[in-house]
Every structure is written in C-alpha cells, then in structure tokens.
Design a protein around this motif. Structure first.
Motif, PDB file in Angstrom:
ATOM      1  N   PRO A   1      -4.506  14.056   5.011  1.00  0.00           N
ATOM      2  CA  PRO A   1      -4.687  15.499   4.710  1.00  0.00           C
ATOM      3  C   PRO A   1      -5.478  15.730   3.429  1.00  0.00           C
ATOM      4  N   ILE A   2      -5.379  14.792   2.515  1.00  0.00           N
ATOM      5  CA  ILE A   2      -6.091  14.950   1.241  1.00  0.00           C
ATOM      6  C   ILE A   2      -7.600  14.900   1.471  1.00  0.00           C
ATOM      7  N   LEU A   3      -8.010  14.015   2.360  1.00  0.00           N
ATOM      8  CA  LEU A   3      -9.448  13.881   2.632  1.00  0.00           C
ATOM      9  C   LEU A   3      -9.922  14.806   3.737  1.00  0.00           C
ATOM     10  N   GLY A   4      -9.022  15.610   4.270  1.00  0.00           N
ATOM     11  CA  GLY A   4      -9.426  16.547   5.327  1.00  0.00           C
ATOM     12  C   GLY A   4      -9.561  15.896   6.689  1.00  0.00           C
ATOM     13  N   LEU A   5      -9.026  14.684   6.821  1.00  0.00           N
ATOM     14  CA  LEU A   5      -9.066  14.012   8.126  1.00  0.00           C
ATOM     15  C   LEU A   5      -8.065  14.667   9.082  1.00  0.00           C
ATOM     16  N   SER A   6      -6.954  15.166   8.528  1.00  0.00           N
ATOM     17  CA  SER A   6      -5.960  15.828   9.375  1.00  0.00           C
ATOM     18  C   SER A   6      -5.389  17.043   8.659  1.00  0.00           C
ATOM     19  N   ASP A   7      -4.670  17.892   9.401  1.00  0.00           N
ATOM     20  CA  ASP A   7      -3.981  19.035   8.795  1.00  0.00           C
ATOM     21  C   ASP A   7      -2.613  18.627   8.279  1.00  0.00           C
ATOM     22  N   VAL A   8      -1.921  17.825   9.105  1.00  0.00           N
ATOM     23  CA  VAL A   8      -0.571  17.378   8.735  1.00  0.00           C
ATOM     24  C   VAL A   8      -0.450  15.886   9.038  1.00  0.00           C
TER      25      VAL A   8
ATOM     26  N   ASP B   1       5.289  11.172   9.470  1.00  0.00           N
ATOM     27  CA  ASP B   1       5.551   9.867   8.869  1.00  0.00           C
ATOM     28  C   ASP B   1       6.996   9.787   8.389  1.00  0.00           C
ATOM     29  N   ILE B   2       7.354   8.578   7.956  1.00  0.00           N
ATOM     30  CA  ILE B   2       8.697   8.347   7.445  1.00  0.00           C
ATOM     31  C   ILE B   2       8.785   8.770   5.990  1.00  0.00           C
ATOM     32  N   VAL B   3       9.843   9.504   5.660  1.00  0.00           N
ATOM     33  CA  VAL B   3      10.098   9.890   4.273  1.00  0.00           C
ATOM     34  C   VAL B   3      11.451   9.316   3.890  1.00  0.00           C
ATOM     35  N   GLU B   4      11.446   8.571   2.784  1.00  0.00           N
ATOM     36  CA  GLU B   4      12.731   8.030   2.327  1.00  0.00           C
ATOM     37  C   GLU B   4      13.148   8.784   1.064  1.00  0.00           C
TER      38      GLU B   4
ATOM     39  N   SER C   1      -1.159   4.064   5.044  1.00  0.00           N
ATOM     40  CA  SER C   1      -1.702   5.019   4.068  1.00  0.00           C
ATOM     41  C   SER C   1      -1.975   6.386   4.693  1.00  0.00           C
ATOM     42  N   ILE C   2      -1.044   6.825   5.503  1.00  0.00           N
ATOM     43  CA  ILE C   2      -1.195   8.074   6.256  1.00  0.00           C
ATOM     44  C   ILE C   2      -1.381   9.272   5.316  1.00  0.00           C
ATOM     45  N   GLU C   3      -0.751   9.158   4.132  1.00  0.00           N
ATOM     46  CA  GLU C   3      -0.749  10.288   3.191  1.00  0.00           C
ATOM     47  C   GLU C   3      -2.148  10.706   2.771  1.00  0.00           C
ATOM     48  N   ILE C   4      -3.096   9.805   2.900  1.00  0.00           N
ATOM     49  CA  ILE C   4      -4.464  10.123   2.485  1.00  0.00           C
ATOM     50  C   ILE C   4      -5.130  11.124   3.432  1.00  0.00           C
TER      51      ILE C   4
END
Ligand code: PRP
Length: 210
Positions: A146-153, A156-159, A141-144
C-alpha cells in the motif's frame, strides 16, 4: 512400538511447540543440542521429530511423512490440507487482518486491490461481503504494497501490530483469530490411534493450564 513421526515448525513458534511436547512427556535430548540437524529421535519416549518450514508442516502430515504435526490455523485455512485438526495449542496467537494506510477510505465504485500471501482466505472473505477485488499474490514484505501504491489494502497476519505501525499502516478489520493447531494424518489417526489420542490428551491438558 513404532515411533510417532512429528513435524515441528522451525523458528520462534517451534521452540515453544517443542517445549509443550517435552512438558507433555515427549522429550528428546538430542534436539536441545546446538546443531543444524533436522531429524531427532527418542525411542524411549516413542517419538521422532523433524524441523520443517512452518508453512510445510501440513504437507508432511497430509502426505503421511509425518503422523502428526503443528501448523498455524492460517495455513490450514489457506490450503485446506486433508488432515485432522486435533487441538488448539493456544500458542502463536495472532489474527488475520485487513490493514491499510491510516487515511484509506474504501470506494465501493472501484475494484479493491488486495495484496496478500493468503489469496484463498482473502478471496473468501471479500466474496462473503460480495466485494469485487483484484488479488495481488505476494510472498513477503506485504506491508510495502500500500505504501508504494501497488495495492489499496493488505490481508496479513498481525501479532503485536508493530510491523503495521512502523510502516504507517493500521488494522482495519479482523478476519479470523489464528493460533497453532495439532494436526494428524488421516491414516495414522486410524492405525496409531491410541498413541495419537494419548499425546493429544496430554497436550490439551497443558493448553488448559495455559
Ligand atoms: C508476519 C506478518 C507480519 C508480521 C506481523 O510475518 O506477515 O509481517 O509477522 O507481526 P507483528 O504484528 O508482531 O509486527 P512473519 O514474521 O511470519 O514473516 P514472513 O512475512 O516472512 O512470513
């Protein structure tokens, strides 16, 4: 002749991978039955298959529990297992990307916070750019992040890009294209050379056909 032990990645990719082995002349009727078994063999075709977690396939092959297997290039780049990479199967195609919120602008005067399941790949990529980063190693669930401000970017894998889109993120840079690779244990490659080369040739012939 001794059976070839083959580690197959469980799940979506695994079905396609097994279909490729079958088309190459290595069918195993018992694997096609609905059940929860994990090991199947077909002595006539000279193969024993087992289903493993995709990220574990390279471990089985590296340690010789499997002679050959199929692993994503992402796993090979991240863990650098001591195996031979024999062929690109052209299956499971996707790419390793940097993604962020649409309005994200990198500020070079700040350490970039990068959330990822692939710290080695991410670290290498930013080192090549001489960019100082803070790696946040997550397991899913890496996508979460940046949304929560845990990271800037994220790295990850994009298909299809659907997961990013539905979470208001977008790909910013492609680090490397990814696909499934046929890999071999180094000792098996010596001692079961003919068997492995024959299989490899047949699998490659099918990859070329697409
Ligand atoms: C990968 C990746 C994304 C998604 C991208 O996860 O981490 O979440 O696929 O696919 P898309 O671009 O088609 O939306 P995966 O399915 O491998 O699951 P995992 O994160 O639990 O390993």
């Amino acid at each position: 002749m001794e059976l070839l032990n083959i580690a197959l990645p469980k799940g979506r990719l695994g079905e396609k991978v097994y279909a490729r082995f079958k088309a190459a002349g290595y069918p195993c009727p018992s694997i096609e039955e609905e059940n929860r078994k994990l090991i199947f063999e077909n002595p006539e075709a000279g193969v024993r298959y087992f289903w493993v977690k995709p990220s574990d396939a390279a471990i089985y092959v590296e340690r010789g529990a499997a002679d050959i297997g199929v692993a994503g290039k992402d796993i090979l780049l991240e863990y650098e297992p001591e195996v031979y990479e024999l062929a690109d199967l052209g299956l499971g195609k996707c790419r390793m990307c940097v993604a962020a919120k649409k309005d994200f602008r990198d500020r070079m005067d700040r350490v970039l916070r990068v959330a990822t399941k692939f710290p080695h790949i991410a670290g290498g990529y930013y080192a090549s750019l001489s960019r100082e980063i803070d790696i946040i190693h997550l397991n899913g669930s890496i996508e979460i992040a940046p949304i929560l401000g845990l990271s800037d970017v994220i790295v990850d894998i994009v298909e299809t890009g659907k997961t990013l889109l539905e979470n208001d993120l977008e790909p910013k840079e492609t680090i490397v294209p990814i696909s499934a690779r046929l890999i071999a244990n180094r000792v098996s490659y010596k001692f079961k050379h003919e068997q492995i080369m024959e299989l490899c040739r047949r699998m490659e012939a099918l990859s070329e056909k697409g």
